[in-house]
Structure formats: C-alpha cells, structure tokens
Design a protein around this motif. Structure first.
Motif, PDB file in Angstrom:
ATOM      1  N   GLU A 156       0.804  -1.199  -0.008  1.00 41.74           N
ATOM      2  CA  GLU A 156       0.102  -0.003  -0.031  1.00 41.74           C
ATOM      3  C   GLU A 156       1.025   1.131  -0.066  1.00 41.74           C
ATOM      4  O   GLU A 156       1.842   1.394   0.979  1.00 41.74           O
ATOM      5  CB  GLU A 156      -0.724  -0.162   1.441  1.00 41.74           C
ATOM      6  CG  GLU A 156      -2.004   1.028   1.207  1.00 41.74           C
ATOM      7  CD  GLU A 156      -2.990   1.008   2.398  1.00 41.74           C
ATOM      8  OE1 GLU A 156      -3.860   1.671   2.438  1.00 41.74           O
ATOM      9  OE2 GLU A 156      -2.856   0.162   3.054  1.00 41.74           O
ATOM     10  N   ASN A 157       0.551   2.273  -0.973  1.00 47.68           N
ATOM     11  CA  ASN A 157       1.340   3.365  -0.931  1.00 47.68           C
ATOM     12  C   ASN A 157       2.809   3.335  -0.863  1.00 47.68           C
ATOM     13  O   ASN A 157       3.615   3.948  -0.417  1.00 47.68           O
ATOM     14  CB  ASN A 157       0.829   4.338   0.264  1.00 47.68           C
ATOM     15  CG  ASN A 157      -0.482   4.768   0.146  1.00 47.68           C
ATOM     16  OD1 ASN A 157      -0.952   5.112  -0.901  1.00 47.68           O
ATOM     17  ND2 ASN A 157      -0.842   4.942   1.329  1.00 47.68           N
ATOM     18  N   GLY A 158       3.076   2.182  -1.911  1.00 54.34           N
ATOM     19  CA  GLY A 158       4.622   2.136  -2.357  1.00 54.34           C
ATOM     20  C   GLY A 158       5.334   1.323  -1.075  1.00 54.34           C
ATOM     21  O   GLY A 158       6.729   1.266  -1.355  1.00 54.34           O
ATOM     22  N   ALA A 159       4.720   0.716  -0.213  1.00 55.02           N
ATOM     23  CA  ALA A 159       5.498  -0.138   0.936  1.00 55.02           C
ATOM     24  C   ALA A 159       4.950  -1.364   1.185  1.00 55.02           C
ATOM     25  O   ALA A 159       3.444  -1.748   0.963  1.00 55.02           O
ATOM     26  CB  ALA A 159       5.546   0.872   2.170  1.00 55.02           C
ATOM     27  N   VAL A 160       5.480  -2.540   1.560  1.00 50.38           N
ATOM     28  CA  VAL A 160       5.022  -3.660   1.945  1.00 50.38           C
ATOM     29  C   VAL A 160       4.530  -3.305   3.304  1.00 50.38           C
ATOM     30  O   VAL A 160       5.210  -2.872   4.498  1.00 50.38           O
ATOM     31  CB  VAL A 160       6.068  -4.730   2.072  1.00 50.38           C
ATOM     32  CG1 VAL A 160       5.718  -6.219   2.565  1.00 50.38           C
ATOM     33  CG2 VAL A 160       6.523  -4.895   0.403  1.00 50.38           C
TER      34      VAL A 160
END
Length: 376
Positions: free
Chosen positions: A267-271
């Motif tokens: 989500e939003n570029g992060a795990v």
C-alpha cells in the motif's frame, strides 16, 4: 467438434439505426418517425443477422442475452440461438434511453461481450451507459460510422466473436466513440465530437519487445508489463500481491522485497504485510479498497488453488471479481493451447461466479481476452 465452454453474448439492436440515410435525412437521430413516413426500410436487424450467421457453427456454445422483440430477440430466435430476454423497450419506436437501460442490464448480467448493431448515436448511448466496464463490439448499421468501436462489416463483427468463442487470443484496445451533430450535418456542416472510449476485441498484437519470428522476449515483456502496471497503481489502494515470477517482476519494479512463493500486501509504495496467512489477509482486505494481483501457473492455467491457498474464497469475495488483476505474458497463455484458466478455490459456487472472459495484462498497455473456467 470439441465442446467449448458456453459463451455469454449480449446483443442490442437499434432497429431504427440508419433509417435516415436512404431517404436523405443524413441520419436517424430523433427522426425515425419521419424516415418511416418517407418509406425508409429498417435494415439493422438484417445487419445483425449477417453478424450472427457467422456464429452458427458454434451455436451450441453460445447463449444470447438480449432485449425483447426487434431490439435483439427476434433475430436471435430466428437463427435458433439459445436466447434469454432481460428487458424490453419502454415504448415504440425504441429510444436512446431503452438502449442505455439494456446496456446496463446486460453488463450487470455478466456477458462475455456486448455486441450491438447501430451507428454512432447507438455507440454514444452504450458508452454513456457502461463506459469501459464491459468489452463491446459494434455491428455497423448506421448512416454514419465515425466511431472506432465498429467492425468493418457485419460479417467481420461475427468473425471476431467467433474467435472469442473458439478461445483464440485477442487483444483488447480502447476505441474512440465519435459522433457528429446531425442538425449541423443536414445544413452542410460536419462537426464531429469525441464522446469517450470503450474497449473492443481486436487481432492479437505483438507490439512490445518483439524479437525474430514474432516471439516475445519473456524478460523484456515482463519488464514492460511490470512498468505499466506500476504506473497504473493508485494511492490508498491495498494491493494483494500473489505468488509467482510475473508478480515478482512487479515487486522488483516497485523496488520492494518479495515473497516468491507467498503473498505480500502493498500500500502506498510499501510492504505493509509479508508472507501473510489466509486469516491475516482477510483482516487486511475487509472493508478497505483492495486489488488482487495474480498470475497463472504455466502449462496448467490455475489462478486459484495451486500454491496460493492464502487467497481463500473469503478473501476473493472480499476483494471482488472486478478488482482481480491478472498478469501473464502471451507466451504463457499460448502454452495452454486454448484450454481455459482454472479457478479451484475450494468453493464451487465462487468458481462459477468467477467464470467468463477476463482481461489479462500481457505487456505495456497490452491486454488480451481469455476464458476463465467453464460453464454448463
């Protein structure tokens, strides 16, 4: 002939499309009654018949969902197709509102393709009703055909549908819906306007990362596919990243660690969660916007039930069919030799709900239609 899965074909005929042409009205928008009074002969049903005749060899594998009477039922029954009527026109002659309502009902019923006969006005109606939510194809029957959603002839439309019924790979592309101002046109002025886009099936294309003999370079295609998918990812959407090397290419493009044989959540570029269990995953996707990013097992075609049991029936239902993103190269699909994709989730009712034609991302803005599951 080998028995194919049932193909659910939506059909809408604008029975008054093209009426104005032969009687010098330069269109049929809002002038159907006048055109009939001048002696115009409706031809849209005949045009639809020419398209459907191309499907007669596969008639046993086709179920037509349509509108009562002249808006589709008549021609489908006349040719002997298994026909289901979902609605009828509110008045005669039928109106643009009737076409729009029919398009919405057919799309909601889960057709594999919406086939419609008409002109640019009909295409506008269909686009206004369903946008790009359903793959469509137009049978040209109007006075003016500026829109790119139409096949070149009625027979050509039928041939494209036949390819889909046979399970052949076809690309999906966005096509413009255009129309002209008929009032201005009758006064000698051509004034065209763009009204939107719809998705149509078209000949399979290999335009990205192609090497000799028309074969894909798998590594380069995966790079293209991953780059395109990442560019389409949206903020505040929870992406469930399934197992396999194709999804791993997306994670690599994102610059994120990946559990090759497990399921991660991004989500939003992060795990935000790695190598999750089914129970953890259900909690993560309940009551939040989520998409499920999966591929298929090469040579077998399974998308659920093989190596990704974390994607339980409850998780799949929570995400929803419309939020499943299927990624695979064309080479991987062609290895199936026409066999359908398989959902073996452990829930037969869910597997049935998932069945039908699905879009598969195969490269950079390159989609194909492919059959998922079989229907009795």
């Amino acid at each position: 002939m080998e028995r194919l899965p049932i193909f659910r074909l939506g059909l809408i005929v604008n029975p008054y499309a093209g009426l104005g042409g032969a009687v010098a009205l330069k269109g049929s928008d809002d002038v159907a009654a006048e055109a009939l009074a001048r002696g115009a002969v409706p031809m849209a049903q005949q045009r639809a018949r020419l398209a459907l005749e191309e499907l007669l060899p596969w008639q046993a594998q086709i179920r037509i969902k349509t509108v009562a009477g002249a808006m589709g039922e008549d021609v489908a029954l006349a040719l002997g197709f298994d026909t289901e009527v979902l609605c009828q026109a509110a008045q005669e002659p039928s109106t643009a509102q009737d076409s729009e309502r029919a398009a919405q009902l057919l799309a909601q019923s889960g057709v594999d393709l919406l086939l419609f006969a008409g002109g640019d006005g009909t295409a506008r109606n269909i686009c206004h009703a369903i946008g790009d939510s359903t793959t469509v194809l137009g049978i040209p029957a109007g006075c003016k055909i500026h829109s790119g959603v139409y096949a070149i002839t009625p027979a050509a439309a039928g041939k494209v549908v036949a390819q889909m019924v046979r399970g052949e790979l076809l690309s999906v592309q966005d096509a413009l819906v255009m129309d002209i101002d008929e009032v201005a046109f009758r006064q000698g002025t051509v004034r065209a306007k763009r009204y939107g886009e719809m998705q149509i099936p078209t000949a399979l294309r290999y335009v990205q990362s192609v090497k000799m003999a028309g074969k894909e370079s798998e590594e380069l295609v995966l790079d293209d596919l991953a780059a395109f998918f990442v560019a389409q990812m949206e903020p505040d959407i929870r992406y469930v990243m399934g197992s396999g090397s194709t999804v791993a290419a997306v994670m690599q493009e994102l610059g994120l660690p990946n559990t090759l044989l497990g399921v991660d959540v991004v989500e939003n570029g992060a795990v935000i969660a790695a190598d999750v269990t089914a129970a953890q995953l259900l909690e993560l996707v309940s009551d939040v916007p989520a998409q499920l990013v999966i591929t298929l097992i090469g040579g077998q075609g399974h998308i659920f039930g093989r190596g990704n049991q974390q994607l339980s029936p409850a998780v799949i239902r929570a995400v929803g069919r419309n939020n499943i993103r299927l990624l695979a190269t064309k080479n991987k699909l062609q290895q199936l030799d026409g066999r359908p994709l398989i959902s073996d989730s452990g829930d037969a009712a869910l597997d049935q709900q998932l069945s039908g034609m699905v879009r598969v991302l195969c490269g950079y803005n390159d989609y194909v239609m492919y059959r998922l599951g079989a229907e009795d």
